[in-house]
Design an enzyme around this catalytic site. Structure first.
Site, PDB file in Angstrom:
ATOM      1  N   LEU A   1      26.027 -34.055   8.833  1.00 14.70           N
ATOM      2  CA  LEU A   1      27.369 -33.580   8.506  1.00 14.70           C
ATOM      3  C   LEU A   1      27.874 -32.694   9.647  1.00 14.70           C
ATOM      4  O   LEU A   1      27.257 -31.686   9.981  1.00 14.70           O
ATOM      5  CB  LEU A   1      27.378 -32.799   7.193  1.00 14.70           C
ATOM      6  CG  LEU A   1      26.727 -33.486   5.986  1.00 14.70           C
ATOM      7  CD1 LEU A   1      27.015 -32.707   4.709  1.00 14.70           C
ATOM      8  CD2 LEU A   1      27.198 -34.934   5.832  1.00 14.70           C
ATOM      9  N   ALA A   2      28.979 -33.118  10.228  1.00 12.80           N
ATOM     10  CA  ALA A   2      29.478 -32.381  11.400  1.00 12.80           C
ATOM     11  C   ALA A   2      30.992 -32.436  11.482  1.00 12.80           C
ATOM     12  O   ALA A   2      31.574 -32.417  12.565  1.00 12.80           O
ATOM     13  CB  ALA A   2      28.855 -32.963  12.663  1.00 12.80           C
TER      14      ALA A   2
ATOM     15  N   ARG B   1      34.927 -19.878  11.968  1.00 16.94           N
ATOM     16  CA  ARG B   1      34.389 -18.573  12.319  1.00 16.94           C
ATOM     17  C   ARG B   1      33.992 -18.446  13.791  1.00 16.94           C
ATOM     18  O   ARG B   1      33.719 -17.353  14.274  1.00 16.94           O
ATOM     19  CB  ARG B   1      33.193 -18.250  11.401  1.00 16.94           C
ATOM     20  CG  ARG B   1      33.608 -17.960   9.974  1.00 16.94           C
ATOM     21  CD  ARG B   1      32.451 -18.044   8.993  1.00 16.94           C
ATOM     22  NE  ARG B   1      32.141 -19.427   8.615  1.00 16.94           N
ATOM     23  CZ  ARG B   1      31.188 -19.768   7.741  1.00 16.94           C
ATOM     24  NH1 ARG B   1      30.436 -18.837   7.182  1.00 16.94           N
ATOM     25  NH2 ARG B   1      30.973 -21.041   7.437  1.00 16.94           N
TER      26      ARG B   1
ATOM     27  N   ASN C   1      27.393 -20.284  12.592  1.00 17.77           N
ATOM     28  CA  ASN C   1      28.762 -20.182  12.081  1.00 17.77           C
ATOM     29  C   ASN C   1      29.640 -19.322  12.986  1.00 17.77           C
ATOM     30  O   ASN C   1      30.841 -19.513  13.024  1.00 17.77           O
ATOM     31  CB  ASN C   1      28.760 -19.589  10.667  1.00 17.77           C
ATOM     32  CG  ASN C   1      28.084 -20.532   9.674  1.00 17.77           C
ATOM     33  OD1 ASN C   1      28.314 -21.740   9.698  1.00 17.77           O
ATOM     34  ND2 ASN C   1      27.232 -20.001   8.830  1.00 17.77           N
TER      35      ASN C   1
ATOM     36  N   ASN D   1      15.123 -23.840  58.149  1.00 20.87           N
ATOM     37  CA  ASN D   1      15.384 -22.473  57.721  1.00 20.87           C
ATOM     38  C   ASN D   1      16.882 -22.277  57.604  1.00 20.87           C
ATOM     39  O   ASN D   1      17.631 -22.524  58.539  1.00 20.87           O
ATOM     40  CB  ASN D   1      14.807 -21.496  58.747  1.00 20.87           C
ATOM     41  CG  ASN D   1      14.957 -20.072  58.250  1.00 20.87           C
ATOM     42  OD1 ASN D   1      14.190 -19.622  57.398  1.00 20.87           O
ATOM     43  ND2 ASN D   1      15.970 -19.380  58.745  1.00 20.87           N
TER      44      ASN D   1
ATOM     45  N   ASN E   1      32.386 -26.748  51.343  1.00 22.45           N
ATOM     46  CA  ASN E   1      32.356 -28.147  50.893  1.00 22.45           C
ATOM     47  C   ASN E   1      33.685 -28.611  50.317  1.00 22.45           C
ATOM     48  O   ASN E   1      33.885 -29.798  50.110  1.00 22.45           O
ATOM     49  CB  ASN E   1      31.245 -28.361  49.853  1.00 22.45           C
ATOM     50  CG  ASN E   1      31.417 -27.488  48.617  1.00 22.45           C
ATOM     51  OD1 ASN E   1      31.978 -26.396  48.699  1.00 22.45           O
ATOM     52  ND2 ASN E   1      30.931 -27.959  47.502  1.00 22.45           N
TER      53      ASN E   1
ATOM     54  N   ALA F   1      23.982 -17.099  65.062  1.00 20.64           N
ATOM     55  CA  ALA F   1      24.479 -16.232  63.996  1.00 20.64           C
ATOM     56  C   ALA F   1      26.001 -16.216  64.029  1.00 20.64           C
ATOM     57  O   ALA F   1      26.607 -16.166  65.095  1.00 20.64           O
ATOM     58  CB  ALA F   1      23.931 -14.823  64.173  1.00 20.64           C
TER      59      ALA F   1
HETATM   60  C1  UD1 Z   1      26.202 -24.681   3.641  1.00 18.05           C
HETATM   61  C2  UD1 Z   1      25.671 -24.811   2.203  1.00 18.05           C
HETATM   62  C3  UD1 Z   1      24.853 -23.568   1.855  1.00 18.05           C
HETATM   63  C4  UD1 Z   1      23.729 -23.406   2.864  1.00 18.05           C
HETATM   64  C5  UD1 Z   1      24.269 -23.386   4.304  1.00 18.05           C
HETATM   65  C6  UD1 Z   1      23.112 -23.460   5.271  1.00 18.05           C
HETATM   66  C7  UD1 Z   1      27.309 -26.128   0.927  1.00 18.05           C
HETATM   67  C8  UD1 Z   1      28.423 -26.065  -0.050  1.00 18.05           C
HETATM   68  N1  UD1 Z   1      26.772 -24.949   1.288  1.00 18.05           N
HETATM   69  O1  UD1 Z   1      27.095 -23.566   3.685  1.00 18.05           O
HETATM   70  O2  UD1 Z   1      24.311 -23.673   0.552  1.00 18.05           O
HETATM   71  O3  UD1 Z   1      23.011 -22.211   2.587  1.00 18.05           O
HETATM   72  O4  UD1 Z   1      25.105 -24.520   4.540  1.00 18.05           O
HETATM   73  O5  UD1 Z   1      23.551 -23.321   6.600  1.00 18.05           O
HETATM   74  O6  UD1 Z   1      26.928 -27.198   1.335  1.00 18.05           O
HETATM   75  N2  UD1 Z   1      31.041 -30.162   6.737  1.00 18.05           N
HETATM   76  C9  UD1 Z   1      31.620 -31.406   6.733  1.00 18.05           C
HETATM   77  N3  UD1 Z   1      32.727 -31.619   5.979  1.00 18.05           N
HETATM   78  C10 UD1 Z   1      33.288 -30.664   5.204  1.00 18.05           C
HETATM   79  C11 UD1 Z   1      32.680 -29.377   5.198  1.00 18.05           C
HETATM   80  C12 UD1 Z   1      31.546 -29.166   5.975  1.00 18.05           C
HETATM   81  O7  UD1 Z   1      31.161 -32.327   7.418  1.00 18.05           O
HETATM   82  O8  UD1 Z   1      34.289 -30.943   4.536  1.00 18.05           O
HETATM   83  C13 UD1 Z   1      29.843 -29.946   7.574  1.00 18.05           C
HETATM   84  C14 UD1 Z   1      30.022 -28.861   8.621  1.00 18.05           C
HETATM   85  O9  UD1 Z   1      30.480 -29.423   9.841  1.00 18.05           O
HETATM   86  C15 UD1 Z   1      28.629 -28.279   8.758  1.00 18.05           C
HETATM   87  C16 UD1 Z   1      27.994 -28.530   7.395  1.00 18.05           C
HETATM   88  O10 UD1 Z   1      28.783 -29.511   6.756  1.00 18.05           O
HETATM   89  O11 UD1 Z   1      27.858 -28.957   9.737  1.00 18.05           O
HETATM   90  C17 UD1 Z   1      27.942 -27.268   6.558  1.00 18.05           C
HETATM   91  O12 UD1 Z   1      29.256 -26.762   6.359  1.00 18.05           O
HETATM   92  P1  UD1 Z   1      29.584 -25.207   6.438  1.00 18.05           P
HETATM   93  O13 UD1 Z   1      30.997 -25.007   6.090  1.00 18.05           O
HETATM   94  O14 UD1 Z   1      29.068 -24.649   7.695  1.00 18.05           O
HETATM   95  O15 UD1 Z   1      28.706 -24.703   5.180  1.00 18.05           O
HETATM   96  P2  UD1 Z   1      28.100 -23.276   4.934  1.00 18.05           P
HETATM   97  O16 UD1 Z   1      29.151 -22.356   4.429  1.00 18.05           O
HETATM   98  O17 UD1 Z   1      27.336 -22.842   6.128  1.00 18.05           O
HETATM   99 CA    CA Z   2      27.072 -23.617   8.316  1.00 13.38          CA
END
Ligand code: UD1
Ligand code: CA
Length: 416
Positions: free
Chosen positions: A10-11, A17, A229, A345, A354, A391
């Site tokens: 998930l990314a 933040r 974060n 040297n 460059n 030099a």
């Molecule tokens: C999340 C967990 C929390 C855990 C923490 C660990 C949930 C609700 N909470 O919180 O329990 O302790 O991670 O680090 O899952 N993302 C998506 N789509 C979205 C939202 C998020 O792909 O709609 C991805 C973000 O890019 C990220 C990951 O999910 O890689 C986690 O999301 P983030 O918002 O960072 O969750 P946390 O508040 O850290």
């Molecule tokens: Ca996170």
């Protein structure tokens, strides 16, 4: 380990933040995007399928992802459960275990994930959460346990009451699920929480209420689960990753005089018995041979190759430059786009000019050349084998083998 496992990374998140124009997962740790560490993990474990969920600025992130990893786009960032749903759309027909990884958790080790999957499979779990214990658990979801100490839910910090906030066992975010059960439970998740998001973590209580088997697998070293974060988290994780890289190099015979003050990018190759003095910064794609001496305060940038026995001393900056065996560049230099031979040297204060304002050009220096202090080499230019520069000379024309040149612009010594 049975290999009917698919992984979803998930990314899609914005990474608000971080307060940055760069998508969070592209922020660098020891010279490479944090996402690459997670992709490596998925690749090294040889999962059947890997799907990555992108969303925020996906066009930029996409460039960092190669097949066989599949990309799927989450159109609206409605939360981690919605992201998981999006990922499952590209896993139609797959049966088995899905492992959820987060793009912002780059320190996880292969052995940990193997342990988690083994536990999940051997105990025939429907879901297993990788948990950890943190003395300061703020920001993480808390693990709820029933009166038999079984995992029965996860409470996000924002929704937790004071009692729940005191719980020190946290959700690392890494969870594995039975795919079919996850798929049907996802439709039951509701955004009834402070963030009005669909939480993947709600699946745990849904499973529990259905009587499915839910487990927790404790992570031994809490550091691995550090999520990024904020900029502070990024700096902290960077420090830990740097320690791992430096310890790996020392195990291979590289001498780091003060590893905590030595900054070496991921993937740098360094031969044994090379000594790296403090406050050296080595960027990506750099190779150093054995028995070299680097620093203190050297800055080796991309495309630097240093051969065995060479010496690059204090305040020397290199970029796209090859320095051959036993050549010395001991004091304050800029060597860019240069090819330097053996046993030469390079005097103090040497600069390769460059860049002409538009393009970069190459400087060639042969074997056994002596570049006098404060020489400026205006590229493109070549100083051939055995030549010498005086030099303070400014080299604008090629210097032939064995010739000594001096002056501004530099001319062969006999005609001065
Ligand atoms: C999340 C967990 C929390 C855990 C923490 C660990 C949930 C609700 N909470 O919180 O329990 O302790 O991670 O680090 O899952 N993302 C998506 N789509 C979205 C939202 C998020 O792909 O709609 C991805 C973000 O890019 C990220 C990951 O999910 O890689 C986690 O999301 P983030 O918002 O960072 O969750 P946390 O508040 O850290
Ligand atoms: Ca996170």
């Amino acid at each position: 380990m049975k290999n009917n496992i698919a992984v979803m990374i998930l990314a899609a998140g914005k990474g608000v933040r971080m307060r940055s124009d760069t998508p969070k997962v592209l922020h660098k740790i020891c010279g490479r995007p944090m996402l690459d560490y997670v992709l490596d993990l998925a690749r090294d474990l040889k999962f059947k399928k890997t799907v990555i969920v992108l969303g925020h600025r996906h066009q930029e992130v996409k460039k960092f992802i190669k097949p066989p990893v599949r990309i799927t786009i989450q159109k609206k960032l409605l939360g981690t459960a919605d992201a998981a749903k999006t990922a499952l759309n590209s896993l139609k027909g797959f049966k088995g275990t899905v492992l959820v990884l987060y793009g912002d958790i780059p320190l996880l080790k292969k052995e940990t994930i193997k342990g988690l999957l083994k536990y999940h499979q051997e105990n025939m779990m429907d879901a297993t959460v990788l948990t950890s214990r943190l003395e300061a658990p703020s920001g993480y979801g808390r693990i709820l346990r029933d009166k038999y100490a079984g995992v029965c839910g996860i409470k996000e910090e924002k929704d937790a009451d004071d009692f729940e906030k005191d719980i020190k066992e946290i959700n690392t975010g890494i969870i594995c699920f039975d795919k079919d059960k996850l798929y049907s439970a996802l439709s039951q998740v509701r955004p009834n929480n402070r963030k009005k998001e669909y939480y993947l973590t709600d699946i745990i209580s849904i499973f529990y209420k259905k009587g499915y088997l839910v487990g927790g697998y404790r992570l031994a070293d809490a550091v691995e689960a550090l999520g990024i974060n904020s900029r502070r988290d990024l700096a902290r994780v960077n420090r830990i990753m740097q320690k791992r890289i430096n310890e790996g190099l020392m195990e291979k015979g590289v001498a780091l005089v003060a590893p905590e003050f030595t900054f070496i990018s991921y993937g740098t190759k360094i031969g044994p018995d090379t000594v790296i003095y403090p406050f050296t910064v080595i960027e990506g794609n750099v190779k150093i041979g054995k028995h070299c001496q680097i620093g203190p305060f050297a800055h080796l940038r991309e495309g630097t190759v240093i051969s065995d026995g060479a010496l690059v001393g204090n305040f020397v900056e290199t970029a796209r430059t090859a320095i051959s065996s036993r050549t010395l560049a001991k004091h304050f230099c800029y060597l860019g786009d240069s090819r330097i031979g053996k046993d030469s040297n390079i005097g103090a204060g040497t600069v390769t000019a460059n860049f002409d304002g538009r393009n970069k050009h190459i400087t060639r220096i042969g074997d056994k050349v002596f570049i006098g202090s404060d020489t400026v080499l205006v590229a493109p230019v070549e100083v051939a084998r055995g030549a010498k520069t005086g030099a303070g000379s400014v080299i604008i024309k090629n210097v032939s083998s064995g010739t000594t040149v001096v002056g501004v612009p530099a001319k062969p010594l006999k005609s001065v």
